[in-house]
Motif scaffolding. Structure first.
Motif, PDB file in Angstrom:
ATOM      1  N   ALA A  14      18.467  24.927 -42.804  1.00  0.00           N
ATOM      2  CA  ALA A  14      18.812  26.357 -42.686  1.00  0.00           C
ATOM      3  C   ALA A  14      19.170  26.945 -44.048  1.00  0.00           C
ATOM      4  CB  ALA A  14      19.982  26.532 -41.706  1.00  0.00           C
ATOM      5  N   GLU A  37      21.846  14.673 -48.194  1.00  0.00           N
ATOM      6  CA  GLU A  37      20.714  13.746 -48.143  1.00  0.00           C
ATOM      7  C   GLU A  37      19.960  13.722 -49.470  1.00  0.00           C
ATOM      8  OE1 GLU A  37      18.487  13.476 -44.372  1.00  0.00           O
ATOM      9  OE2 GLU A  37      19.772  15.122 -43.721  1.00  0.00           O
ATOM     10  N   ARG A  44      13.161  18.486 -39.276  1.00  0.00           N
ATOM     11  CA  ARG A  44      13.326  17.231 -38.532  1.00  0.00           C
ATOM     12  C   ARG A  44      12.304  17.012 -37.405  1.00  0.00           C
ATOM     13  NH1 ARG A  44      18.010  15.254 -40.676  1.00  0.00           N
ATOM     14  NH2 ARG A  44      19.234  16.902 -41.620  1.00  0.00           N
ATOM     15  N   LYS A  49       7.716  12.953 -34.120  1.00  0.00           N
ATOM     16  CA  LYS A  49       6.330  13.290 -33.764  1.00  0.00           C
ATOM     17  C   LYS A  49       5.388  12.719 -34.833  1.00  0.00           C
ATOM     18  CE  LYS A  49       8.113  17.615 -31.768  1.00  0.00           C
ATOM     19  NZ  LYS A  49       9.468  17.608 -32.339  1.00  0.00           N
ATOM     20  N   VAL A  82      29.624  17.895 -50.131  1.00  0.00           N
ATOM     21  CA  VAL A  82      30.692  18.838 -50.451  1.00  0.00           C
ATOM     22  C   VAL A  82      31.942  18.271 -49.793  1.00  0.00           C
ATOM     23  CG1 VAL A  82      31.555  21.191 -50.208  1.00  0.00           C
ATOM     24  CG2 VAL A  82      29.128  20.792 -50.568  1.00  0.00           C
ATOM     25  N   ARG A 130      17.978  10.850 -36.638  1.00  0.00           N
ATOM     26  CA  ARG A 130      18.344  12.169 -37.153  1.00  0.00           C
ATOM     27  C   ARG A 130      17.643  12.441 -38.489  1.00  0.00           C
ATOM     28  NH1 ARG A 130      20.139  17.005 -35.185  1.00  0.00           N
ATOM     29  NH2 ARG A 130      20.668  18.261 -36.986  1.00  0.00           N
ATOM     30  N   ASP A 280      22.512  24.348 -36.276  1.00  0.00           N
ATOM     31  CA  ASP A 280      23.130  23.529 -35.220  1.00  0.00           C
ATOM     32  C   ASP A 280      24.647  23.663 -35.167  1.00  0.00           C
ATOM     33  OD1 ASP A 280      20.581  22.625 -34.843  1.00  0.00           O
ATOM     34  OD2 ASP A 280      21.013  20.504 -35.183  1.00  0.00           O
ATOM     35  N   TRP A 298      15.113  24.131 -34.023  1.00  0.00           N
ATOM     36  CA  TRP A 298      14.493  24.326 -35.335  1.00  0.00           C
ATOM     37  C   TRP A 298      14.358  25.815 -35.670  1.00  0.00           C
ATOM     38  CZ3 TRP A 298       9.766  26.784 -35.911  1.00  0.00           C
ATOM     39  CH2 TRP A 298       9.106  26.595 -37.119  1.00  0.00           C
ATOM     40  N   PHE A 326      10.361  24.369 -29.203  1.00  0.00           N
ATOM     41  CA  PHE A 326       9.050  23.802 -28.877  1.00  0.00           C
ATOM     42  C   PHE A 326       9.161  22.295 -28.889  1.00  0.00           C
ATOM     43  CE2 PHE A 326       7.831  21.715 -32.741  1.00  0.00           C
ATOM     44  CZ  PHE A 326       8.696  22.290 -33.654  1.00  0.00           C
TER      45      PHE A 326
HETATM   46  C1  LIG Z   1      14.058  13.863 -34.482  1.00  0.00           C
HETATM   47  C2  LIG Z   1      14.298  15.306 -34.231  1.00  0.00           C
HETATM   48  C3  LIG Z   1      13.306  16.078 -33.655  1.00  0.00           C
HETATM   49  C4  LIG Z   1      13.516  17.420 -33.417  1.00  0.00           C
HETATM   50  N1  LIG Z   1      12.523  18.141 -32.816  1.00  0.00           N
HETATM   51  C5  LIG Z   1      12.710  19.449 -32.561  1.00  0.00           C
HETATM   52  C6  LIG Z   1      11.689  20.214 -31.946  1.00  0.00           C
HETATM   53  O1  LIG Z   1      10.626  19.713 -31.613  1.00  0.00           O
HETATM   54  N2  LIG Z   1      11.910  21.530 -31.744  1.00  0.00           N
HETATM   55  C7  LIG Z   1      13.085  22.138 -32.105  1.00  0.00           C
HETATM   56  O2  LIG Z   1      13.226  23.332 -31.890  1.00  0.00           O
HETATM   57  N3  LIG Z   1      14.092  21.426 -32.687  1.00  0.00           N
HETATM   58  C8  LIG Z   1      13.920  20.109 -32.920  1.00  0.00           C
HETATM   59  N4  LIG Z   1      14.920  19.385 -33.514  1.00  0.00           N
HETATM   60  C9  LIG Z   1      16.179  20.056 -33.880  1.00  0.00           C
HETATM   61  C10 LIG Z   1      16.111  20.687 -35.271  1.00  0.00           C
HETATM   62  O3  LIG Z   1      15.571  19.791 -36.175  1.00  0.00           O
HETATM   63  C11 LIG Z   1      17.507  21.121 -35.699  1.00  0.00           C
HETATM   64  O4  LIG Z   1      17.912  22.128 -34.813  1.00  0.00           O
HETATM   65  C12 LIG Z   1      17.541  21.608 -37.150  1.00  0.00           C
HETATM   66  O5  LIG Z   1      17.273  20.573 -38.041  1.00  0.00           O
HETATM   67  C13 LIG Z   1      18.907  22.182 -37.478  1.00  0.00           C
HETATM   68  O6  LIG Z   1      18.930  22.566 -38.824  1.00  0.00           O
HETATM   69  P1  LIG Z   1      20.305  22.712 -39.604  1.00  0.00           P
HETATM   70  O7  LIG Z   1      19.947  23.226 -40.961  1.00  0.00           O
HETATM   71  O8  LIG Z   1      21.266  23.447 -38.776  1.00  0.00           O
HETATM   72  O9  LIG Z   1      20.875  21.234 -39.711  1.00  0.00           O
HETATM   73  P2  LIG Z   1      20.284  19.933 -40.372  1.00  0.00           P
HETATM   74  O10 LIG Z   1      18.795  19.948 -40.390  1.00  0.00           O
HETATM   75  O11 LIG Z   1      20.951  18.794 -39.684  1.00  0.00           O
HETATM   76  O12 LIG Z   1      20.803  19.989 -41.873  1.00  0.00           O
HETATM   77  C14 LIG Z   1      22.186  19.871 -42.160  1.00  0.00           C
HETATM   78  C15 LIG Z   1      22.348  19.112 -43.457  1.00  0.00           C
HETATM   79  O13 LIG Z   1      23.682  19.302 -43.937  1.00  0.00           O
HETATM   80  C16 LIG Z   1      24.122  18.107 -44.542  1.00  0.00           C
HETATM   81  N5  LIG Z   1      25.591  18.115 -44.654  1.00  0.00           N
HETATM   82  C17 LIG Z   1      26.516  18.067 -43.665  1.00  0.00           C
HETATM   83  N6  LIG Z   1      27.769  18.132 -44.185  1.00  0.00           N
HETATM   84  C18 LIG Z   1      27.617  18.231 -45.524  1.00  0.00           C
HETATM   85  C19 LIG Z   1      28.529  18.306 -46.612  1.00  0.00           C
HETATM   86  N7  LIG Z   1      29.838  18.316 -46.409  1.00  0.00           N
HETATM   87  N8  LIG Z   1      28.035  18.365 -47.852  1.00  0.00           N
HETATM   88  C20 LIG Z   1      26.703  18.364 -48.084  1.00  0.00           C
HETATM   89  N9  LIG Z   1      25.770  18.289 -47.104  1.00  0.00           N
HETATM   90  C21 LIG Z   1      26.232  18.220 -45.838  1.00  0.00           C
HETATM   91  C22 LIG Z   1      23.596  17.053 -43.586  1.00  0.00           C
HETATM   92  O14 LIG Z   1      23.578  15.793 -44.199  1.00  0.00           O
HETATM   93  C23 LIG Z   1      22.188  17.603 -43.305  1.00  0.00           C
HETATM   94  O15 LIG Z   1      21.272  17.118 -44.250  1.00  0.00           O
HETATM   95  C24 LIG Z   1      14.751  18.028 -33.767  1.00  0.00           C
HETATM   96  C25 LIG Z   1      15.769  17.237 -34.345  1.00  0.00           C
HETATM   97  C26 LIG Z   1      15.549  15.895 -34.572  1.00  0.00           C
HETATM   98  C27 LIG Z   1      16.642  15.058 -35.171  1.00  0.00           C
END
Ligand SMILES: Cc1cc2nc3c(=O)[nH]c(=O)nc-3n(C[C@H](O)[C@H](O)[C@H](O)COP(=O)(O)OP(=O)(O)OC[C@H]3O[C@@H](n4cnc5c(N)ncnc54)[C@H](O)[C@@H]3O)c2cc1C
Length: 415
Positions: A14, A37, A44, A49, A82, A130, A280, A298, A326
């Motif tokens: 995000a 990371e 993700r 997939k 962080v 994850r 999330d 996503w 999706f």
């Molecule tokens: C295997 C898998 C398949 C998926 N398939 C689908 C799908 O088909 N369709 C769909 O709609 N959604 C799917 N999702 C869900 C989707 O990927 C998530 O909703 C999305 O990744 C959320 O994005 P985000 O940026 O909120 O969090 P994330 O992608 O989790 O990114 C958050 C990041 O913040 C980092 N972080 C946390 N705390 C700290 C800190 N203190 N300092 C620095 N970094 C930090 C974490 O390490 C992570 O890298 C799937 C998820 C997974 C795991």
């Protein structure tokens, strides 16, 4: 001297969308994106997939090519936690000791998987999914395995089973619900996916609660509370996630007690002015739904990352996008969903379920609360409008239109 930036973006996926949107909108202040990371921000969905199946490269999942950040004046610090945030002083401490001063911040810290702490939980070859590394390890172990046991009947368990089975590895799903995917789609629609998975040779054990993992050094079986033993050479668990609010909580930001996310308003601003949440981890006030939502999709993470950029620049608009999700099951069925519907009074099917092309509308209090489509995307746009506009579909005529695949749903959305 601490580093000074206008925008501190914490997370990955995000945050990358937020950075790009800030630049697109003409923000010229310094942007620092910090993520725990090692990889640059990535998507993700491929991890269960095409990436898991070995059909896509790691870089294909990157939100931007690694060079994009430098080219766009976004400083990217990967592999960096962080450690703490002082919301009042507007400073953050990074792993390694560096301190950063910021004007605006985005917390998009995502979620962590739920770990099942039962007997045998420390055995080898019990996987969670994850991050890239998890997907790599699952693929490597699955290549040597004859049979994989999946714990959980939601989308991770079902998608991983479908991906591995499509590559020739036998799979068995063990789950608490009776019907796969029924927690999101209900038993009736879930049954369609359940039957699809079994028709492809995936064994499903429904209504079973995990009691223990068994094995000598690595897991060779899953045992359930009813006494069933399901054997396999490895296990993959998909038991849901919890929003990662550790940083926010320590910084004193309000946390939503009900859904566990960072409490934000309609514009995605948290309880502290100038600090936003997305993805999330974000519990936001949804005007469309008339309730608080936290969604692990996503599309939502992407759109909220972008929306946070607008809010940071002072637009003050509510986030009003209907959540979209999706999934594919090894390309056996392209499903899309808008909602989320948590409960409903009626389920209306549109189209022939045997043909594998249909839509399902979830109706609550005479309004569309959610819709699922399988290989039938055109209904989705209408469903989104029906939901967002709160169109009354309580009457027989409206219901007949929803259920008739030959009808034009524009009749409902344009009236
Ligand atoms: C295997 C898998 C398949 C998926 N398939 C689908 C799908 O088909 N369709 C769909 O709609 N959604 C799917 N999702 C869900 C989707 O990927 C998530 O909703 C999305 O990744 C959320 O994005 P985000 O940026 O909120 O969090 P994330 O992608 O989790 O990114 C958050 C990041 O913040 C980092 N972080 C946390 N705390 C700290 C800190 N203190 N300092 C620095 N970094 C930090 C974490 O390490 C992570 O890298 C799937 C998820 C997974 C795991």
């Amino acid at each position: 001297m601490p580093q000074r930036v206008e925008y501190l973006l914490i997370g990955g996926f995000a945050s990358a969308y937020c950075a790009a949107e800030l630049r697109k909108l003409g923000a010229d202040g310094d942007i620092l994106l910090v993520g725990r990371e090692q990889d640059p921000p990535y998507e993700r969905p491929p991890l269960s997939k095409e990436y898991l199946r070995g059909e896509a490269k790691r870089e294909d999942a990157y939100v931007n090519p690694a060079s994009w950040y430098e080219e766009n004046g976004v400083e990217l610090r990967t592999g960096t936690n962080v450690m703490s945030l002082d919301a009042e002083a507007r400073t953050a401490k990074l792993q390694g000791g560096d301190e950063v001063e910021f004007d605006k911040a985005l917390l998009a810290t995502g979620a962590n998987v739920n770990i099942l702490r039962v007997d045998g939980a420390n055995l080898d070859r019990i996987h969670y999914l994850r991050a890239f590394g998890n997907s790599d390890n699952i693929r490597a172990d699955a290549e040597k395995a004859e049979r994989v046991v999946l714990v959980g009947g939601s989308y991770i368990g079902c998608e991983v089973a479908a991906s591995l089975k499509s590559k020739g590895t036998d799979c068995a799903i063990v789950m608490m619900e009776d019907v796969a995917l029924s927690r999101t789609f209900g038993e009736e629609a879930g049954r369609w996916f359940h039957d699809l998975l079994t028709s492809k040779g995936i064994e499903i054990h429904g209504g079973e609660t995990l009691a223990a993992f068994e094995g000598d050094d690595h897991a060779t079986a899953v045992v359930t509370e009813s006494g069933k033993t399901i054997e396999g050479d490895m296990v993959v668990v998909g038991a849901g996630v919890k929003p990662d609010v550790m940083l926010a909580q320590r910084a004193g930001l309000e946390i939503d007690e009900e859904n566990g996310g960072i409490r934000s308003d309609e514009t995605l601003q948290t309880s502290v002015e100038g600090i936003y949440a997305a993805g999330d981890v974000c519990s936001y006030e949804s005007r469309v739904h008339g309730r608080r939502l936290r969604v692990e999709h996503w599309d939502v993470a992407m759109q909220q990352g972008q929306h946070a950029a607008h809010s940071m620049l002072g637009e003050g608009k509510p986030y009003e996008v209907v959540p979209y999700f999706f999934s594919d099951l090894a390309d056996w069925a392209g499903l899309e969903y808008v909602g989320p519907a948590t409960d409903w009074d009626e389920v209306i099917w549109r189209g022939d379920r045997d043909s594998g092309e249909f839509a399902v509308f979830y109706v609550k209090d005479g309004k569309v609360a959610g819709a699922l489509t399988v290989e039938s995307s055109e209904e989705l746009g209408h469903a989104r409008t029906l939901l967002a506009d709160g169109v009354d579909v309580a009457g027989d005529k409206a219901k007949a239109l929803l259920g008739d695949p030959d009808s034009d749903l524009a009749e409902l959305t344009s009236s």
